[in-house]
Scaffold this active site. Sequence first.
Site, PDB file in Angstrom:
ATOM      1  N   ASP A  75      38.108  48.658  35.776  1.00 14.79           N
ATOM      2  CA  ASP A  75      39.474  48.526  36.275  1.00 14.79           C
ATOM      3  C   ASP A  75      40.386  48.291  35.083  1.00 14.79           C
ATOM      4  OD1 ASP A  75      40.001  45.289  36.246  1.00 14.79           O
ATOM      5  OD2 ASP A  75      37.951  45.720  36.895  1.00 14.79           O
ATOM      6  N   ASP A 164      44.849  43.131  45.169  1.00 21.11           N
ATOM      7  CA  ASP A 164      44.377  42.110  44.238  1.00 21.11           C
ATOM      8  C   ASP A 164      45.072  40.800  44.600  1.00 21.11           C
ATOM      9  OD1 ASP A 164      43.787  40.464  42.115  1.00 21.11           O
ATOM     10  OD2 ASP A 164      44.521  41.819  40.560  1.00 21.11           O
ATOM     11  N   GLU A 166      44.699  36.777  44.166  1.00 24.85           N
ATOM     12  CA  GLU A 166      43.979  35.783  43.369  1.00 24.85           C
ATOM     13  C   GLU A 166      44.950  34.741  42.835  1.00 24.85           C
ATOM     14  OE1 GLU A 166      43.104  37.013  39.235  1.00 24.85           O
ATOM     15  OE2 GLU A 166      43.387  39.079  39.954  1.00 24.85           O
TER      16      GLU A 166
END
Length: 276
Positions: A75, A164, A166
């Site tokens: 990634d 994503d 987080e």
Amino acid sequence: MPVHRPGKARVRRLTLAGALLAAFSFAFTVPSAADTTADPTPARGSAYMGMGVLAHDGRSGTPTGTDATQTEGVDVSSHQGNVAWSTLWNSGVKWAYVKATEGTYYTNPYFAQQYNGSYNVGMIRGAYHFATPDTSSGAAQANYFVDHGGGWSRDGKTLPGALDIEWNPYGDTCYGKSASAMVSWITDFLNTYKARTGRDAVIYTATSWWTQCTGNYGGFASKNPLWIARYASSPGTLPAGWSFYTMWQYTSSGPTVGDHDKFNGALDRVQALANG
């Protein structure tokens, strides 16, 4: 006629000198504001997958062999700049995710080179969105993502978009949200993405963050593939609801590109996810 008193003048001079000396000493013993900020807040837009994993989860061990076949992936974000895709392909990397957007205020300036470059060497690739739930709604960010590279097409080479979600690199770990509010925000994003693309988005997260910030909510596991982040010898305990992971980000210090991942299956399973 005024009386001259040298004693008092001398006292005043000594007092002034002492004050100046104290101020001078203070300036060199008290750190400046810049000195006390050992870890300044990064610039908006600079976040990337796993940015908080080392800081909060750390690193322990190296990945060990698993019973199932694993397919190597990477990634990338603007931090990698122009990526040497042929080098990665020749090393065995077969799939990739590229950061497309963050919030509703940032697009990756290297997106075209990274997204198209990985495709051109033969990789199956997808795009990811770095969520900032404190800046706008989940729906707004899903729409921004789809409109700036996060879409999907049934061409056999495009993976569904990834959310994503987080640690917040810019402030409060959970973006100032309660667990229930965070679940609502994620639901808003996922529902909007599905309505726009026809696909269920992948969820990228770390178990410790998920537990803290969603209350270890298990309601997404039946539809949304899990991409787990853990820099250790195994993925460890998964968030509630998921009995297996689809992808695992296992290191931030891999060859050519730091962030390396394993797909939990052979290449035909990567293709199956791309095809929906």
